[in-house]
Write a protein that holds these residues in place. Sequence first.
Motif, mmCIF file in Angstrom:
data_model
loop_
_atom_site.group_PDB
_atom_site.id
_atom_site.type_symbol
_atom_site.label_atom_id
_atom_site.label_comp_id
_atom_site.label_asym_id
_atom_site.label_seq_id
_atom_site.Cartn_x
_atom_site.Cartn_y
_atom_site.Cartn_z
ATOM 1 N N SER A 1 -24.990 -5.461 -15.396
ATOM 2 C CA SER A 1 -26.291 -5.994 -15.040
ATOM 3 C C SER A 1 -26.952 -5.238 -13.887
ATOM 4 C CB SER A 1 -26.120 -7.473 -14.645
ATOM 5 O OG SER A 1 -27.355 -8.104 -14.464
ATOM 6 N N VAL A 2 -28.281 -5.295 -13.877
ATOM 7 C CA VAL A 2 -29.090 -4.878 -12.724
ATOM 8 C C VAL A 2 -30.252 -5.853 -12.610
ATOM 9 C CG1 VAL A 2 -28.540 -2.408 -12.888
ATOM 10 C CG2 VAL A 2 -30.537 -3.304 -14.101
ATOM 11 N N SER A 3 -30.797 -5.996 -11.422
ATOM 12 C CA SER A 3 -31.983 -6.828 -11.247
ATOM 13 C C SER A 3 -33.148 -6.242 -12.029
ATOM 14 C CB SER A 3 -32.359 -6.910 -9.757
ATOM 15 O OG SER A 3 -31.326 -7.519 -9.020
ATOM 16 N N LEU A 4 -34.009 -7.124 -12.547
ATOM 17 C CA LEU A 4 -35.161 -6.650 -13.308
ATOM 18 C C LEU A 4 -36.301 -6.361 -12.338
ATOM 19 C CD1 LEU A 4 -36.635 -8.213 -16.596
ATOM 20 C CD2 LEU A 4 -37.420 -6.203 -15.351
ATOM 21 N N ILE A 5 -36.179 -5.215 -11.696
ATOM 22 C CA ILE A 5 -37.215 -4.729 -10.776
ATOM 23 C C ILE A 5 -37.830 -3.490 -11.426
ATOM 24 C CG2 ILE A 5 -37.738 -3.891 -8.464
ATOM 25 C CD1 ILE A 5 -35.178 -5.301 -7.509
ATOM 26 N N SER B 1 -32.730 -10.642 -14.472
ATOM 27 C CA SER B 1 -31.931 -9.424 -14.507
ATOM 28 C C SER B 1 -31.907 -8.868 -15.922
ATOM 29 C CB SER B 1 -30.498 -9.703 -14.046
ATOM 30 O OG SER B 1 -30.444 -9.973 -12.659
ATOM 31 N N LEU B 2 -31.516 -7.597 -16.025
ATOM 32 C CA LEU B 2 -31.242 -6.965 -17.301
ATOM 33 C C LEU B 2 -29.733 -6.918 -17.483
ATOM 34 C CD1 LEU B 2 -33.686 -3.922 -17.097
ATOM 35 C CD2 LEU B 2 -34.021 -6.043 -18.386
ATOM 36 N N LYS C 1 -26.645 7.602 -9.243
ATOM 37 C CA LYS C 1 -26.093 7.099 -7.981
ATOM 38 C C LYS C 1 -26.260 5.590 -7.840
ATOM 39 C CE LYS C 1 -26.856 11.422 -5.430
ATOM 40 N NZ LYS C 1 -27.382 12.195 -6.566
ATOM 41 N N HIS C 2 -26.905 4.960 -8.801
ATOM 42 C CA HIS C 2 -27.136 3.520 -8.682
ATOM 43 C C HIS C 2 -25.830 2.747 -8.853
ATOM 44 C CE1 HIS C 2 -29.596 -0.109 -8.740
ATOM 45 N NE2 HIS C 2 -28.766 -0.567 -9.658
ATOM 46 N N ASN C 3 -25.648 1.735 -7.997
ATOM 47 C CA ASN C 3 -24.474 0.870 -8.085
ATOM 48 C C ASN C 3 -24.760 -0.264 -9.063
ATOM 49 O OD1 ASN C 3 -22.385 0.959 -5.263
ATOM 50 N ND2 ASN C 3 -21.780 0.052 -7.199
ATOM 51 N N PHE C 4 -24.130 -0.221 -10.229
ATOM 52 C CA PHE C 4 -24.310 -1.300 -11.195
ATOM 53 C C PHE C 4 -23.499 -2.522 -10.777
ATOM 54 C CE2 PHE C 4 -25.605 2.379 -13.620
ATOM 55 C CZ PHE C 4 -26.737 1.897 -14.260
ATOM 56 N N THR C 5 -23.842 -3.661 -11.382
ATOM 57 C CA THR C 5 -23.215 -4.923 -11.022
ATOM 58 C C THR C 5 -22.569 -5.555 -12.246
ATOM 59 O OG1 THR C 5 -24.809 -5.322 -9.245
ATOM 60 C CG2 THR C 5 -23.652 -7.244 -10.113
ATOM 61 N N LEU C 6 -21.374 -6.096 -12.053
ATOM 62 C CA LEU C 6 -20.741 -6.916 -13.065
ATOM 63 C C LEU C 6 -20.964 -8.382 -12.696
ATOM 64 C CD1 LEU C 6 -17.333 -5.086 -13.635
ATOM 65 C CD2 LEU C 6 -19.444 -4.898 -14.964
ATOM 66 N N VAL C 7 -21.614 -9.106 -13.598
ATOM 67 C CA VAL C 7 -21.854 -10.533 -13.384
ATOM 68 C C VAL C 7 -20.682 -11.287 -14.001
ATOM 69 C CG1 VAL C 7 -23.405 -12.454 -13.845
ATOM 70 C CG2 VAL C 7 -24.334 -10.194 -13.347
ATOM 71 N N CYS C 8 -19.951 -11.994 -13.142
ATOM 72 C CA CYS C 8 -18.664 -12.582 -13.537
ATOM 73 C C CYS C 8 -18.715 -14.106 -13.525
ATOM 74 C CB CYS C 8 -17.564 -12.118 -12.588
ATOM 75 S SG CYS C 8 -17.278 -10.330 -12.588
ATOM 76 N N GLY D 1 -24.714 -4.814 -28.980
ATOM 77 C CA GLY D 1 -25.284 -3.663 -28.284
ATOM 78 C C GLY D 1 -26.682 -3.880 -27.747
ATOM 79 N N GLY D 2 -27.124 -5.142 -27.727
ATOM 80 C CA GLY D 2 -28.468 -5.439 -27.266
ATOM 81 C C GLY D 2 -28.607 -5.419 -25.753
ATOM 82 N N VAL D 3 -29.848 -5.229 -25.305
ATOM 83 C CA VAL D 3 -30.213 -5.342 -23.893
ATOM 84 C C VAL D 3 -31.039 -6.610 -23.739
ATOM 85 C CG1 VAL D 3 -31.528 -4.330 -21.996
ATOM 86 C CG2 VAL D 3 -30.170 -2.863 -23.497
ATOM 87 N N ILE D 4 -30.648 -7.454 -22.795
ATOM 88 C CA ILE D 4 -31.320 -8.738 -22.612
ATOM 89 C C ILE D 4 -31.895 -8.865 -21.210
ATOM 90 C CG2 ILE D 4 -29.737 -9.794 -24.286
ATOM 91 C CD1 ILE D 4 -28.458 -11.327 -21.907
ATOM 92 N N ALA D 5 -32.947 -9.668 -21.090
ATOM 93 C CA ALA D 5 -33.447 -10.122 -19.795
ATOM 94 C C ALA D 5 -33.059 -11.585 -19.670
ATOM 95 C CB ALA D 5 -34.956 -9.955 -19.699
#
Length: 206
Positions: A142-146, A39-40, A62-69, A27-31
């Motif tokens: 994932s999302v970009s770490l902005i 990215s996060l 409304k943010h479009n999340f990303t799946l890093v595959c 359940g962790g959040v990583i950078a």
Amino acid sequence: MSQFFQIHPENPQVRLIKQAAQVVRAGGVIAYPTDCGYSLGCHLGDKAAMDRIKSIRRLDDKHNFTLVCRDLSEISTYARFDNHLYRLLKNNTPGPYTFIFHATSVVPRRLMHPKRKTIGIRIPDNRIVSALLDELAEPLMSVSLILPNETEPMTDPYDIRDTLEHALDLVIDGGFCGLEPTTVVMMDSDKVDVVRVGAGDPAPFM
């Protein structure tokens, strides 16, 4: 306070990759590094971790999340596309692109754009990410770490640790990994649109 792993960008240490995967599964959040800044990421089924990422980034629903595959076969589980789009993907991945697709029913609704029912898809050209995804055997949400009020992703893992060490469970130091964000491409069976020009060459999608 977050853990800090220094992982070799060309030959990722297996022990540290396994530990990073354990953090995600717990359940962790990583950078973590990609080919376009840091990215996060979190487990795609973990709503609490996703909410933490939304809080860090101050994102709305409304943010479009990303799946890093890992690869194209994994993408087909989560995104709808025809043979024409498959060829475009095959010729341009891995690489510095984010593709927006109509999501399949496998994708949790909270990850989709609420109106368009779309999901972002990434296959980064980064060995640390590839190794982590192989160990997880599933995509990273994932999302970009902005950071809020900024326009570019963070690129320095030490800055990330200093700024977000109390908000993250792990920072993976994979070295410098580019300044530009991804090129974003809307992939629809009827129309392909370049939504944002970034590090990836937009020409194949024009």
